[in-house]
Scaffold this motif. Structure first.
Motif, PDB file in Angstrom:
ATOM      1  N   THR A   1       0.831  -1.208   0.000  1.00 20.70           N
ATOM      2  CA  THR A   1       0.000   0.000   0.000  1.00 20.70           C
ATOM      3  C   THR A   1       0.863   1.256   0.000  1.00 20.70           C
ATOM      4  OG1 THR A   1      -1.768  -1.147   1.193  1.00 20.70           O
ATOM      5  CG2 THR A   1      -1.791   1.264   1.255  1.00 20.70           C
TER       6      THR A   1
ATOM      7  N   VAL B   1      -0.510   0.447   8.029  1.00 22.60           N
ATOM      8  CA  VAL B   1      -0.364   1.522   7.041  1.00 22.60           C
ATOM      9  C   VAL B   1      -0.316   2.875   7.750  1.00 22.60           C
ATOM     10  CG1 VAL B   1      -1.488   2.742   5.135  1.00 22.60           C
ATOM     11  CG2 VAL B   1      -1.445   0.242   5.163  1.00 22.60           C
TER      12      VAL B   1
ATOM     13  N   THR C   1      -6.928   5.431   1.554  1.00 18.57           N
ATOM     14  CA  THR C   1      -6.690   4.013   1.306  1.00 18.57           C
ATOM     15  C   THR C   1      -7.765   3.202   2.024  1.00 18.57           C
ATOM     16  OG1 THR C   1      -5.089   2.194   1.548  1.00 18.57           O
ATOM     17  CG2 THR C   1      -5.041   3.901   3.228  1.00 18.57           C
TER      18      THR C   1
ATOM     19  N   HIS D   1      -9.209  -0.522   3.441  1.00 16.01           N
ATOM     20  CA  HIS D   1      -8.818  -1.862   3.890  1.00 16.01           C
ATOM     21  C   HIS D   1     -10.023  -2.530   4.543  1.00 16.01           C
ATOM     22  CE1 HIS D   1      -4.676  -0.855   2.944  1.00 16.01           C
ATOM     23  NE2 HIS D   1      -4.914   0.310   3.507  1.00 16.01           N
TER      24      HIS D   1
END
Length: 216
Positions: free
Chosen positions: A107, A157, A202, A204
């Motif tokens: 990522t 992340v 992002t 997830h």
């Protein structure tokens, strides 16, 4: 007593297969088995092990009259009909931490690739073009990182983004507490705030009816 039988439907590391055999389990491996073939033979097995290729559908679960467990060598369970399995009393297992760091690193790599225009720079360089100013991009440092889904991968992340790039961390996840995010130096906010304030977003989260088309 007859040994338990496990069918491995996708490729996994040989070490995992050896551990099953050492435990006295009879293991069959067919990493290319089709859905139709699986439905025909599943009644011969006490457990299945899959990755993402094989879809353990309602039909396959109902045909698996001996099934006691379904193992997913990976994180997501979207290729397994979990509701049908639960109704049948079948245990569902996965390995949520096994690939967490690898996915988190990927990522971060994709974030850098996009913000620094690495694919385009690579392509034009191979074409003999030197477009230095055109692919300047922008740095991640001090930017705001929005994470949708603050589970195992999302937290890693966030930690890398915050510690390595001094990014401001925002997280949206209805299943965690504000303290969980604050412990990593971030804030738990709404989805709307994530989309308004983040420089990079992002996701997830598993693909479910509730998450499909969450963005766009």
């Amino acid at each position: 007593m007859e040994p338990k039988k496990v069918l491995i439907c996708d490729s996994i590391d040989s070490e995992g297969i050896d551990q099953l055999k050492q435990a006295g389990i009879k293991v069959d491996v067919n990493a290319t088995i089709s859905q139709a073939q699986l439905e025909k033979v599943v009644s011969n097995y006490d457990a299945l092990i899959v990755r993402s290729r094989t879809k353990v559908t309602k039909e396959i679960i109902e045909a698996g009259t001996r099934l006691k467990a379904i193992g997913r060598a990976g994180v997501g369970l979207d290729n397994i009909d979990v509701n049908t399995a639960k109704k049948r009393g079948i245990t569902i297992l996965n390995t949520p931490k096994a690939s967490a760091y690898a996915v988190a690193e990927l990522t971060i790599g994709l974030m850098l690739s996009l913000t620094r225009n690495i694919p385009l720079a690579d392509k034009t360089m191979k074409e003999g073009k030197w477009i230095k100013k055109g692919w300047k991009g922008w740095q991640l440092r001090d930017k705001t990182l929005g994470i949708i889904g603050f589970g195992g991968i999302g937290r890693i992340v966030g930690k890398i983004g915050h510690l390595a790039f001094n990014m401001n961390l925002l997280a949206y996840d209805p299943f965690i507490t504000a303290e969980t995010v604050e412990n990593l130096g971030g804030r738990l906010v709404s989805l709307e705030t994530i989309l308004k304030e983040s420089d990079v977003v992002t996701m997830h989260i598993p693909l479910l009816a509730a998450t499909r088309h969450m963005i766009g």
